[in-house]
Motif scaffolding. Structure first.
Motif, mmCIF file in Angstrom:
data_model
loop_
_atom_site.group_PDB
_atom_site.id
_atom_site.type_symbol
_atom_site.label_atom_id
_atom_site.label_comp_id
_atom_site.label_asym_id
_atom_site.label_seq_id
_atom_site.Cartn_x
_atom_site.Cartn_y
_atom_site.Cartn_z
ATOM 1 N N GLY A 6 1.221 -1.270 0.444
ATOM 2 C CA GLY A 6 0.200 -0.268 0.156
ATOM 3 C C GLY A 6 0.594 1.291 -0.057
ATOM 4 O O GLY A 6 0.638 2.522 -0.840
ATOM 5 N N GLY A 7 2.168 1.722 0.582
ATOM 6 C CA GLY A 7 2.968 2.715 0.628
ATOM 7 C C GLY A 7 3.627 2.649 -0.340
ATOM 8 O O GLY A 7 3.683 4.032 -1.224
ATOM 9 N N VAL A 12 4.189 6.087 -5.622
ATOM 10 C CA VAL A 12 3.742 6.201 -7.096
ATOM 11 C C VAL A 12 2.635 6.797 -7.389
ATOM 12 O O VAL A 12 2.453 7.856 -8.466
ATOM 13 C CB VAL A 12 4.191 4.738 -7.480
ATOM 14 N N LEU A 13 0.957 6.683 -6.691
ATOM 15 C CA LEU A 13 0.345 7.100 -7.720
ATOM 16 C C LEU A 13 0.221 8.557 -7.230
ATOM 17 O O LEU A 13 -0.265 9.388 -7.780
ATOM 18 C CB LEU A 13 -0.601 6.402 -7.257
ATOM 19 N N VAL A 27 -2.938 15.997 -2.385
ATOM 20 C CA VAL A 27 -2.968 14.341 -3.583
ATOM 21 C C VAL A 27 -2.356 13.803 -1.997
ATOM 22 O O VAL A 27 -1.318 14.569 -1.499
ATOM 23 C CB VAL A 27 -2.156 14.164 -4.209
ATOM 24 N N THR A 28 -3.169 12.762 -0.611
ATOM 25 C CA THR A 28 -2.529 12.237 -0.014
ATOM 26 C C THR A 28 -2.485 10.901 -0.523
ATOM 27 O O THR A 28 -3.887 10.403 -0.784
ATOM 28 C CB THR A 28 -2.688 13.021 0.671
ATOM 29 N N THR A 29 -1.634 10.192 0.651
ATOM 30 C CA THR A 29 -2.103 8.590 1.176
ATOM 31 C C THR A 29 -2.141 8.304 1.694
ATOM 32 O O THR A 29 -1.334 8.516 2.958
ATOM 33 C CB THR A 29 -0.655 7.319 0.156
ATOM 34 N N CYS A 107 -6.434 5.562 -1.284
ATOM 35 C CA CYS A 107 -6.091 4.078 0.221
ATOM 36 C C CYS A 107 -6.416 3.097 -0.526
ATOM 37 O O CYS A 107 -7.079 2.782 -1.322
ATOM 38 C CB CYS A 107 -7.168 5.182 0.958
ATOM 39 N N ASN A 108 -6.626 2.287 0.731
ATOM 40 C CA ASN A 108 -7.271 1.519 0.400
ATOM 41 C C ASN A 108 -5.820 0.436 -0.343
ATOM 42 O O ASN A 108 -6.496 -0.869 -1.177
ATOM 43 C CB ASN A 108 -8.361 0.625 -0.221
#
Length: 367
Positions: A6-7, A12-13, A27-29, A107-108
Motif C-alpha cells: 500500500g505504501g 507512485v500514484l 494529494v495524499t496517501t 487509500c485501500n
C-alpha cells in the motif's frame, strides 16, 4: 506485506497524480487498516495465490524454512495465504474529511492492511491478503461514494464467457445477478462487490476498463440517480413514473397528464429538472415509439401549464424530435454509446444533461 504494498503503490500514484494535477491540488496517501474475523475459514484453508510458480522441490524447501502453505496452480505450485472477508474499515472518517476538503485520497492500497481484534480491544496485524474489489466496495459504502468504479482490462461485464453465446451486459440490476455465473478468480469478486455497494447505498457501480468507466457519473441529477438505482423490478420510487408508464403502455392520456403534471416545473432555475426529464422522455419516444406524436403532444400541453417560458420552447422542440448536437452524436452510436458521448450529455448545464439523460433512459427502458 500489504502495508508495504500500500505504501509503495501510494507513493507512485501520489507522485504521478501530483505531476499531472499540479501541486495546488492536495494529494495524499493513507494506509488503510481493515478488520477481519480471526474465525474466518480462510485462515484454516487459504485460497489466495501469491508469489512465483515453483516445483515440488522448491515448495518443500520454503515450507520447511518458513512454515508457508502451498497449493497446486495448474501443473505448478504457488504459495497460498488467507483472503478473509473485510468486515470494517478502521478510521474511514479521516478519508471522508479529506474528500470534503477536495483532496485526492489514495487509500485501500493492496486491498488494505488486515487486522484482527484482540480480547483487550487492541488490533493485531495478520498475514493475509484482502480481495481488493471487496475492500473497495466496503470503503465506498462507508464514505459513502457517489459511484464505485471497479476497473478491469475489458470493456464491461460479459455473460457466458468463453462460449459461443458470449454477450456483453451493459446494465445489471441487483435482483438479476447470479454471482455463481462469474468466475471466482476474475469477474466474480467485482460483481459481488458492485452488488453489495449498490444494495447498501442505492447508487450505481461500474465495472469496465477505465476509458469506458471514467464517465462524469458524479452528476448533480437526483432524477438520474433514481433511474439508475438498483430495484428488483426496475420500477422507480417516483409515483409520477408509474403514471407515465401507464399512459405510454395503454395510450391513456389521463395517466400521461397526471404523470406529467407531477414532474412539470419540478426543481429550481430556468430549466427545472422535471421538465428536462420530460424532454429526454419525448426524445426516447421519437426514437423508439411507433406513434410518438399524440403522446408527445399530451405531455407538452400539460407541461406548458407549469413550466418556464424557456423550457416551454425546449419541450416543443423535444416533442418534434429535435435535440442538441450532442444528442444526435450519441444516438448515432447506436446500442453501444461511447464514454465520450455520454460525458458530452452530462456536461450540459448544471444538471440538465443528467436530467434529460434520466428521461431518455427511463423512456427507453419502459417502451
Amino acid at each position: 506485506m500489504c502495508a508495504a504494498t500500500g505504501g509503495m503503490i501510494g507513493y507512485v500514484l501520489e507522485q504521478e497524480t501530483g505531476n499531472i494535477l499540479g501541486y495546488d491540488v492536495p494529494v495524499t496517501t493513507i494506509l488503510t487498516r481493515i478488520v477481519v474475523s480471526v474465525h474466518d475459514p480462510e485462515f484454516i484453508d487459504p485460497s489466495k495465490f501469491v508469489g512465483p510458480v515453483l516445483d515440488k522441490a522448491g515448495v518443500d524447501k520454503l515450507a520447511a524454512a518458513h512454515g508457508w502453505q502451498f497449493k497446486r496452480d495448474g501443473t505448478t505450485w504457488r504459495r497460498v495465504v488467507p483472503s478473509p472477508f473485510p468486515e470494517r474499515i478502521l478510521w474511514h472518517r479521516p478519508i471522508r474529511w479529506l474528500l470534503e476538503q477536495n483532496a485526492v485520497v489514495i487509500c485501500n492500497g493492496g486491498g488494505g492492511i488486515p487486522v484482527v481484534a484482540q480480547p483487550d480491544g487492541s488490533m493485531k496485524g495478520v498475514e493475509a491478503v484482502i480481495d481488493k474489489d471487496r475492500a473497495s466496495g466496503l470503503l465506498a459504502t462507508h464514505i459513502p461514494a457517489d459511484l464505485l468504479v471497479l476497473a478491469t482490462d475489458v470493456d464491461g461485464v460479459y455473460a457466458d464467457f468463453g462460449t459461443a453465446q458470449l454477450r456483453r451486459l451493459p446494465t445489471l440490476y441487483s435482483a438479476e445477478i447470479d454471482e455463481a455465473g462469474f468466475a471466482a478468480g476474475s469477474m466474480g469478486p467485482k460483481i459481488a462487490a458492485a452488488r453489495a455497494f449498490a444494495d447498501a447505498t442505492g447508487t450505481p457501480a461500474v465495472t469496465a476498463a477505465l476509458d469506458q468507466a471514467a464517465l462524469p457519473h458524479l452528476h448533480r441529477s437526483y432524477l438520474l440517480r433514481d433511474v439508475l438505482k438498483p430495484a428488483q423490478d426496475g420500477a422507480s420510487a417516483q409515483p409520477a413514473f408509474a403514471q407515465l408508464a401507464r399512459g405510454i403502455h395503454r395510450h391513456c392520456q389521463a395517466s400521461l397528464r397526471r404523470g406529467t403534471g407531477e414532474l412539470a416545473g419540478l426543481g429550481q432555475g430556468l430549466t427545472p429538472a422535471g421538465d428536462d426529464f420530460l424532454c429526454g422522455l419525448m426524445l426516447a419516444l421519437n426514437v423508439a415509439h411507433p406513434a410518438p406524436s399524440i403522446l408527445c403532444q399530451t405531455i407538452t400541453a400539460q407541461a406548458l401549464r407549469a413550466t418556464t417560458t424557456l423550457l416551454g420552447a425546449f419541450l416543443r422542440a423535444a416533442a418534434a424530435g429535435h435535440a442538441m448536437p450532442q444528442w444526435h452524436r450519441l444516438l448515432a452510436e447506436g446500442a453501444s454509446p461511447s464514454a465520450q458521448g455520454v460525458a458530452d450529455i452530462l456536461r450540459y448545464g448544471h444538471s440538465s444533461g443528467g436530467d434529460s439523460l434520466a428521461g431518455f433512459l427511463w423512456g427507453a427502458r419502459n417502451l
